[in-house]
Design a protein around this motif. Structure first.
Motif, mmCIF file in Angstrom:
data_model
loop_
_atom_site.group_PDB
_atom_site.id
_atom_site.type_symbol
_atom_site.label_atom_id
_atom_site.label_comp_id
_atom_site.label_asym_id
_atom_site.label_seq_id
_atom_site.Cartn_x
_atom_site.Cartn_y
_atom_site.Cartn_z
ATOM 1 N N GLY A 106 0.803 -1.220 0.000
ATOM 2 C CA GLY A 106 0.000 0.000 0.000
ATOM 3 C C GLY A 106 0.829 1.258 0.000
ATOM 4 O O GLY A 106 1.933 1.277 -0.547
ATOM 5 N N PRO A 107 0.284 2.324 0.602
ATOM 6 C CA PRO A 107 -0.913 2.394 1.460
ATOM 7 C C PRO A 107 -2.220 2.391 0.657
ATOM 8 O O PRO A 107 -2.239 2.638 -0.536
ATOM 9 C CB PRO A 107 -0.735 3.712 2.208
ATOM 10 N N TYR A 108 -3.322 2.116 1.403
ATOM 11 C CA TYR A 108 -4.666 2.100 0.832
ATOM 12 C C TYR A 108 -5.578 2.962 1.692
ATOM 13 O O TYR A 108 -5.328 3.168 2.886
ATOM 14 C CB TYR A 108 -5.222 0.668 0.771
ATOM 15 N N ARG A 109 -6.649 3.441 1.052
ATOM 16 C CA ARG A 109 -7.690 4.159 1.775
ATOM 17 C C ARG A 109 -9.036 3.548 1.417
ATOM 18 O O ARG A 109 -9.242 3.105 0.278
ATOM 19 C CB ARG A 109 -7.661 5.657 1.433
ATOM 20 N N VAL A 110 -9.943 3.519 2.381
ATOM 21 C CA VAL A 110 -11.225 2.848 2.181
ATOM 22 C C VAL A 110 -12.362 3.761 2.622
ATOM 23 O O VAL A 110 -12.180 4.690 3.415
ATOM 24 C CB VAL A 110 -11.287 1.520 2.970
ATOM 25 N N ARG A 111 -13.552 3.462 2.107
ATOM 26 C CA ARG A 111 -14.779 4.137 2.511
ATOM 27 C C ARG A 111 -15.948 3.197 2.238
ATOM 28 O O ARG A 111 -15.829 2.243 1.457
ATOM 29 C CB ARG A 111 -14.969 5.460 1.752
ATOM 30 N N PHE A 112 -17.095 3.470 2.875
ATOM 31 C CA PHE A 112 -18.320 2.716 2.640
ATOM 32 C C PHE A 112 -19.279 3.582 1.834
ATOM 33 O O PHE A 112 -19.432 4.786 2.113
ATOM 34 C CB PHE A 112 -18.977 2.304 3.951
ATOM 35 N N VAL A 113 -19.936 2.945 0.846
ATOM 36 C CA VAL A 113 -20.900 3.632 -0.018
ATOM 37 C C VAL A 113 -22.177 2.816 -0.069
ATOM 38 O O VAL A 113 -22.137 1.596 -0.263
ATOM 39 C CB VAL A 113 -20.337 3.836 -1.438
ATOM 40 N N ALA A 114 -23.325 3.486 0.108
ATOM 41 C CA ALA A 114 -24.634 2.834 0.039
ATOM 42 C C ALA A 114 -25.246 3.082 -1.326
ATOM 43 O O ALA A 114 -25.321 4.230 -1.785
ATOM 44 C CB ALA A 114 -25.547 3.364 1.138
ATOM 45 N N TRP A 115 -25.661 1.988 -1.977
ATOM 46 C CA TRP A 115 -26.262 2.058 -3.307
ATOM 47 C C TRP A 115 -27.680 1.496 -3.262
ATOM 48 O O TRP A 115 -27.943 0.507 -2.586
ATOM 49 C CB TRP A 115 -25.452 1.214 -4.296
ATOM 50 N N ASP A 116 -28.586 2.173 -3.999
ATOM 51 C CA ASP A 116 -29.897 1.595 -4.260
ATOM 52 C C ASP A 116 -30.104 1.563 -5.770
ATOM 53 O O ASP A 116 -29.153 1.739 -6.539
ATOM 54 C CB ASP A 116 -31.002 2.359 -3.533
ATOM 55 N N ASN A 117 -31.304 1.340 -6.207
ATOM 56 C CA ASN A 117 -31.551 1.218 -7.648
ATOM 57 C C ASN A 117 -31.251 2.501 -8.416
ATOM 58 O O ASN A 117 -31.009 2.455 -9.632
ATOM 59 C CB ASN A 117 -33.009 0.810 -7.888
ATOM 60 N N SER A 118 -31.259 3.623 -7.732
ATOM 61 C CA SER A 118 -31.011 4.896 -8.408
ATOM 62 C C SER A 118 -29.543 5.288 -8.420
ATOM 63 O O SER A 118 -29.162 6.218 -9.129
ATOM 64 C CB SER A 118 -31.825 6.007 -7.738
ATOM 65 N N GLY A 119 -28.721 4.598 -7.656
ATOM 66 C CA GLY A 119 -27.311 4.943 -7.594
ATOM 67 C C GLY A 119 -26.847 5.134 -6.161
ATOM 68 O O GLY A 119 -27.504 4.678 -5.212
ATOM 69 N N PRO A 120 -25.727 5.812 -5.954
ATOM 70 C CA PRO A 120 -25.229 6.031 -4.594
ATOM 71 C C PRO A 120 -26.120 7.006 -3.839
ATOM 72 O O PRO A 120 -26.494 8.056 -4.356
ATOM 73 C CB PRO A 120 -23.822 6.605 -4.816
ATOM 74 N N VAL A 121 -26.473 6.640 -2.604
ATOM 75 C CA VAL A 121 -27.368 7.473 -1.798
ATOM 76 C C VAL A 121 -26.707 7.966 -0.522
ATOM 77 O O VAL A 121 -27.211 8.893 0.114
ATOM 78 C CB VAL A 121 -28.658 6.701 -1.450
ATOM 79 N N ALA A 122 -25.592 7.355 -0.112
ATOM 80 C CA ALA A 122 -24.890 7.810 1.091
ATOM 81 C C ALA A 122 -23.475 7.249 1.045
ATOM 82 O O ALA A 122 -23.224 6.191 0.463
ATOM 83 C CB ALA A 122 -25.599 7.344 2.363
ATOM 84 N N GLU A 123 -22.578 7.951 1.669
ATOM 85 C CA GLU A 123 -21.182 7.514 1.697
ATOM 86 C C GLU A 123 -20.495 8.081 2.935
ATOM 87 O O GLU A 123 -20.891 9.121 3.467
ATOM 88 C CB GLU A 123 -20.456 7.933 0.425
ATOM 89 N N THR A 124 -19.467 7.377 3.377
ATOM 90 C CA THR A 124 -18.708 7.821 4.541
ATOM 91 C C THR A 124 -17.478 8.606 4.091
ATOM 92 O O THR A 124 -17.224 8.774 2.891
ATOM 93 C CB THR A 124 -18.260 6.609 5.372
ATOM 94 N N LYS A 125 -16.751 9.051 5.050
ATOM 95 C CA LYS A 125 -15.478 9.709 4.762
ATOM 96 C C LYS A 125 -14.439 8.651 4.383
ATOM 97 O O LYS A 125 -14.621 7.459 4.625
ATOM 98 C CB LYS A 125 -15.007 10.499 5.983
ATOM 99 N N TRP A 126 -13.335 9.103 3.827
ATOM 100 C CA TRP A 126 -12.224 8.206 3.538
ATOM 101 C C TRP A 126 -11.427 7.948 4.809
ATOM 102 O O TRP A 126 -11.316 8.807 5.680
ATOM 103 C CB TRP A 126 -11.300 8.811 2.480
ATOM 104 N N SER A 127 -10.907 6.764 4.911
ATOM 105 C CA SER A 127 -10.077 6.417 6.065
ATOM 106 C C SER A 127 -8.702 7.039 5.921
ATOM 107 O O SER A 127 -8.326 7.560 4.861
ATOM 108 C CB SER A 127 -9.930 4.890 6.176
ATOM 109 N N GLU A 128 -7.955 6.970 6.992
ATOM 110 C CA GLU A 128 -6.548 7.347 6.925
ATOM 111 C C GLU A 128 -5.793 6.267 6.136
ATOM 112 O O GLU A 128 -6.260 5.133 6.012
ATOM 113 C CB GLU A 128 -5.971 7.484 8.328
ATOM 114 N N PRO A 129 -4.639 6.586 5.572
ATOM 115 C CA PRO A 129 -3.884 5.570 4.819
ATOM 116 C C PRO A 129 -3.562 4.347 5.674
ATOM 117 O O PRO A 129 -3.169 4.474 6.835
ATOM 118 C CB PRO A 129 -2.608 6.323 4.405
ATOM 119 N N ILE A 130 -3.773 3.183 5.101
ATOM 120 C CA ILE A 130 -3.523 1.900 5.767
ATOM 121 C C ILE A 130 -2.373 1.212 5.053
ATOM 122 O O ILE A 130 -2.450 0.930 3.855
ATOM 123 C CB ILE A 130 -4.776 1.007 5.736
ATOM 124 N N THR A 131 -1.308 0.954 5.777
ATOM 125 C CA THR A 131 -0.119 0.313 5.220
ATOM 126 C C THR A 131 -0.010 -1.106 5.760
ATOM 127 O O THR A 131 -0.134 -1.330 6.969
ATOM 128 C CB THR A 131 1.155 1.102 5.562
#
Length: 275
Positions: A169-194
């Motif tokens: 890495g490093p890598y960064r992650v986030r959670f995204v909520a999808w429904d039939n219309s597309g993305p409806v909610a998302e979190t912030k990005w994480s700190e870099p993960i090594t």
């Protein structure tokens, strides 16, 4: 007895005054959405205020050479998104500023097999809020391990594979909520993960050669002594179990000796002969 009074106006009209009646506040209508928002927040906080992070549990292998462990997003998404699918996005830091959340999960630009060369991010570990119950039970281990699936690592038919991470890495992650219309909610990005890096074999310090030679000689001597003792023990067992050493291998029961008893009869001279 209660009296309802009347107040005369300038035009002669009267206005009834009801007891316990208060004039409406002009901002009363604006309080209703706020109350609904507070009720929604009681079940799940605003996802935009949450940043994924490595689990703080004392677990072994929180980060390895190809995996890492995150806390599950419990009480993050509101109940109104119960039908939505929650996705985990894994990205390289260079792809975070230009991340396009409208690209569908499983599309070519979000395929695990193309990460990180042709795809700067991929989406995996899709599930619903049913698997992220709120609140978390006491003592429950609610974590997600990223990078555990090895069977779909090169399977292009599974672009949402939760495959091993290709490097430290490093890598960064986030959670995204999808429904039939597309993305409806998302979190912030994480700190870099090594992730952890394996130590090259040529960087491992070597021991003194004289010590190594002495250990080899000592090991050889002990091995020879052990082999000699083992051979002697085997020979002794073979000798005891056969006639090779002049000893019968079986002990026969000694034959019983029959001793006949004879009674001695003393013969006396006839009394006439004694005369």
């Amino acid at each position: 007895m209660r009296v309802v009074g009347a107040v005369g106006g300038s035009g002669g009209d009267t206005e009834l005054i009801r007891p316990h009646c208060r004039p409406r506040h002009p901002e009363a209508r604006t309080m209703l959405p706020l109350l609904l928002l507070l009720l929604e927040a009681a079940r799940g906080q605003d996802p935009q205020l949450y940043a994924p992070a490595l689990s703080n549990l004392s677990l072994g292998g929180l980060t390895t050479a190809s995996t890492f462990v995150l806390d599950q997003p419990r009480c993050v998404f509101p109940d109104s998104l119960s039908d939505a699918v929650i996705w985990l996005v894994v990205a390289v830091p260079q792809g975070v500023p230009s991340f396009n959340s409208t690209l569908k999960p499983g599309s070519q630009d979000r395929a695990y097999q193309l990460f990180p060369g042709r795809a700067s991010a991929y989406m995996t570990l899709n599930t619903t809020l049913l698997n992220y119950p709120c609140p978390k039970a006491d003592g429950e281990i609610a974590v997600l391990r990223v990078g555990t699936e090895t069977g779909c690592q090169r399977d292009n038919t599974r672009p949402t594979c939760n495959g091993p991470l290709p490097g430290p890495g490093p890598y960064r992650v986030r959670f995204v909520a999808w429904d039939n219309s597309g993305p409806v909610a998302e979190t912030k990005w994480s700190e870099p993960i090594t992730l952890k890096t394996a130590t090259p074999w040529n960087s491992i310090p070597r021991t003194d050669r004289s010590h190594s030679a002495a250990m080899i000689a000592l090991t050889s001597i002990l091995t020879i002594l052990f082999a000699t003792l083992l051979a002697g023990l085997v020979a002794m067992l073979v000798c005891w179990g056969s006639d090779a050493c002049g000893v019968s291998g079986t002990f026969s029961k000694p034959e019983a000796v029959t001793v006949q008893r004879y009674n001695t009869h003393h013969v006396y001279d006839h009394p006439r002969d004694r005369l």
